[in-house]
Design a protein around this motif. Structure first.
Motif, mmCIF file in Angstrom:
data_model
loop_
_atom_site.group_PDB
_atom_site.id
_atom_site.type_symbol
_atom_site.label_atom_id
_atom_site.label_comp_id
_atom_site.label_asym_id
_atom_site.label_seq_id
_atom_site.Cartn_x
_atom_site.Cartn_y
_atom_site.Cartn_z
ATOM 1 N N UNK A 5 0.821 -1.216 0.000
ATOM 2 C CA UNK A 5 0.000 0.000 0.000
ATOM 3 C C UNK A 5 0.850 1.259 0.000
ATOM 4 N N UNK A 6 2.060 1.165 0.589
ATOM 5 C CA UNK A 6 2.900 2.352 0.736
ATOM 6 C C UNK A 6 4.369 1.928 0.811
ATOM 7 N N UNK A 7 5.241 2.903 0.591
ATOM 8 C CA UNK A 7 6.674 2.645 0.730
ATOM 9 C C UNK A 7 7.001 2.284 2.181
ATOM 10 N N UNK A 8 6.279 2.875 3.117
ATOM 11 C CA UNK A 8 6.516 2.575 4.538
ATOM 12 C C UNK A 8 6.180 1.113 4.845
ATOM 13 N N UNK A 9 5.078 0.627 4.305
ATOM 14 C CA UNK A 9 4.702 -0.770 4.524
ATOM 15 C C UNK A 9 5.750 -1.702 3.913
ATOM 16 N N UNK A 10 6.208 -1.393 2.705
ATOM 17 C CA UNK A 10 7.245 -2.186 2.053
ATOM 18 C C UNK A 10 8.510 -2.215 2.896
ATOM 19 N N UNK A 11 8.958 -1.069 3.345
ATOM 20 C CA UNK A 11 10.187 -0.997 4.154
ATOM 21 C C UNK A 11 10.034 -1.751 5.482
ATOM 22 N N UNK A 12 8.850 -1.645 6.088
ATOM 23 C CA UNK A 12 8.612 -2.351 7.346
ATOM 24 C C UNK A 12 8.742 -3.862 7.141
ATOM 25 N N UNK A 13 8.174 -4.378 6.061
ATOM 26 C CA UNK A 13 8.241 -5.817 5.803
ATOM 27 C C UNK A 13 9.669 -6.256 5.480
ATOM 28 N N UNK A 14 10.408 -5.432 4.766
ATOM 29 C CA UNK A 14 11.804 -5.758 4.477
ATOM 30 C C UNK A 14 12.603 -5.782 5.775
ATOM 31 N N UNK A 15 12.363 -4.807 6.656
ATOM 32 C CA UNK A 15 13.057 -4.768 7.946
ATOM 33 C C UNK A 15 12.718 -5.971 8.814
#
Length: 166
Positions: free
Chosen positions: A131-141
């Motif tokens: 949904x967002x770049x923040x969600x993507x980054x959170x999952x990668x982290x």
């Protein structure tokens, strides 16, 4: 063979993973549609998955949890949104509470899996859209890339059993 590439594309809010297997699309499809086979690979090796429910059809639901090395459980859910067996399916994915219900029905990702035959090899491409770049980054982290590579690394052993009819 297993994972041959991964790509995190922040501009398009996607994470793509491509794997190849020495099996036909029908066999690779089975490792998704059969919950007992799915459990053998879906979680990373140290976080195996248990599927309490799997309705592998359009509109179907899945409820699962992954068990951590210290006994913790991470629960999730799927909603199958489309399917063209044995070539393609898509599902929404999210975190679940102890009751198996979505924690936040709006905090989801969409995953589309495509199986393409190339000679004696099936290429499986999994594209997760966020949904967002923040969600993507959170999952990668959280270790999504390493966990998915580890999980998919277990598929070859499952496919060996599928081919011999186990």
């Amino acid at each position: 063979m297993t994972v041959i590439s991964t790509n995190k594309d922040v501009d398009n809010l996607t994470f793509t993973i491509v794997a190849e297997f020495d099996a036909g699309p029908e066999a690779v499809w089975q490792v998704w549609e059969n919950p007992r086979l799915l459990e053998r690979w879906r979680g990373p090796p140290t976080w195996p998955a248990t599927f309490e429910k799997l309705e592998f059809a359009p509109g179907g639901d899945a409820r699962y949890y992954m068990s951590g090395p210290d006994g913790e459980k991470a629960r999730g859910w799927w909603k199958i949104v489309s399917m063209d067996a044995p070539r393609r399916f898509a599902f929404d994915d999210g975190f679940a509470g102890d009751d198996g219900k979505p924690l936040d029905p709006d905090d989801t990702t969409r995953c589309e899996v495509t199986l393409a035959e190339d000679g004696n090899v099936t290429r499986m491409t999994s594209v997760t859209t966020f949904r967002s770049a923040e969600q993507l980054e959170q999952m990668v982290e959280m270790g999504m890339e390493e966990g998915t590579i580890g999980a998919m690394g277990q598929i070859d052993a499952v496919l060996a059993d599928v081919r011999v009819g186990s």
